[in-house]
Design a protein around this motif. Structure first.
Motif, PDB file in Angstrom:
ATOM      1  N   TYR A  56       0.487  -1.586   0.331  1.00  0.00           N
ATOM      2  CA  TYR A  56       0.017   0.080  -0.266  1.00  0.00           C
ATOM      3  C   TYR A  56       1.142   1.531  -0.295  1.00  0.00           C
ATOM      4  N   CYS A  76       2.114  -5.361   2.980  1.00  0.00           N
ATOM      5  CA  CYS A  76       0.494  -5.514   3.762  1.00  0.00           C
ATOM      6  C   CYS A  76       1.244  -6.303   5.149  1.00  0.00           C
ATOM      7  N   SER A  82      -3.573  -7.410  -0.550  1.00  0.00           N
ATOM      8  CA  SER A  82      -3.608  -6.153  -1.449  1.00  0.00           C
ATOM      9  C   SER A  82      -4.158  -6.125  -1.992  1.00  0.00           C
ATOM     10  N   ARG A  84      -5.008  -4.116  -4.515  1.00  0.00           N
ATOM     11  CA  ARG A  84      -5.106  -2.894  -5.791  1.00  0.00           C
ATOM     12  C   ARG A  84      -4.240  -2.043  -4.569  1.00  0.00           C
ATOM     13  N   SER A  85      -4.062  -1.126  -5.433  1.00  0.00           N
ATOM     14  CA  SER A  85      -2.808   0.219  -4.566  1.00  0.00           C
ATOM     15  C   SER A  85      -4.402   1.191  -3.254  1.00  0.00           C
ATOM     16  N   GLY A  86      -4.038   1.125  -2.778  1.00  0.00           N
ATOM     17  CA  GLY A  86      -4.606   2.469  -1.712  1.00  0.00           C
ATOM     18  C   GLY A  86      -3.559   2.735  -0.368  1.00  0.00           C
ATOM     19  N   THR A  87      -4.037   3.856  -0.224  1.00  0.00           N
ATOM     20  CA  THR A  87      -3.070   4.799   0.728  1.00  0.00           C
ATOM     21  C   THR A  87      -3.709   4.241   2.369  1.00  0.00           C
ATOM     22  N   SER A  91      -5.743  -0.096   3.358  1.00  0.00           N
ATOM     23  CA  SER A  91      -5.947  -1.097   1.867  1.00  0.00           C
ATOM     24  C   SER A  91      -5.367  -2.281   1.872  1.00  0.00           C
TER      25      SER A  91
END
Length: 100
Positions: A56, A76, A82, A84-87, A91
């Motif tokens: 992330y 993570c 994860s 997807r790429s999140g903040t 995430s």
């Protein structure tokens, strides 16, 4: 420097300009100001906006004034994943039961 002496004048016609000191949000300043050059040697570079699966976006969002990418890809925590790429660690999702 915006202009250099070309020999057509009896005075120094060199006009100095400041180097870039700020970029847009999501970017950082790259390079060093070089007063010997006739152009701005400081450029704006994009900060990371995505990470591979299992990571992330961590760190501090780039505000356009830093001199390096303050965003980083952070793994993570154990037991999470994860897709997807999140903040932030939010995430990352907990692994389903009976998986690893």
């Amino acid at each position: 420097r915006a202009a250099a002496c070309d020999g057509s004048s009896q005075s120094d016609v060199t006009v100095c300009q400041p180097c870039k000191s700020e970029c847009a949000a999501g970017q950082f300043l790259s390079g060093a100001c070089d007063s010997e050059r006739s152009f701005d040697t400081v450029t704006c570079s994009d900060c990371a906006t995505s990470c591979p699966q299992g990571f992330y976006l961590g760190g501090t969002p780039c505000d356009g004034t830093g001199q390096s990418d303050s965003v980083n890809c952070t793994a993570c925590p154990a037991g999470t994943f994860s897709l997807r790429s999140g903040t932030g660690a939010g995430s990352c999702s907990v692994c389903p039961a009976l998986t690893f």
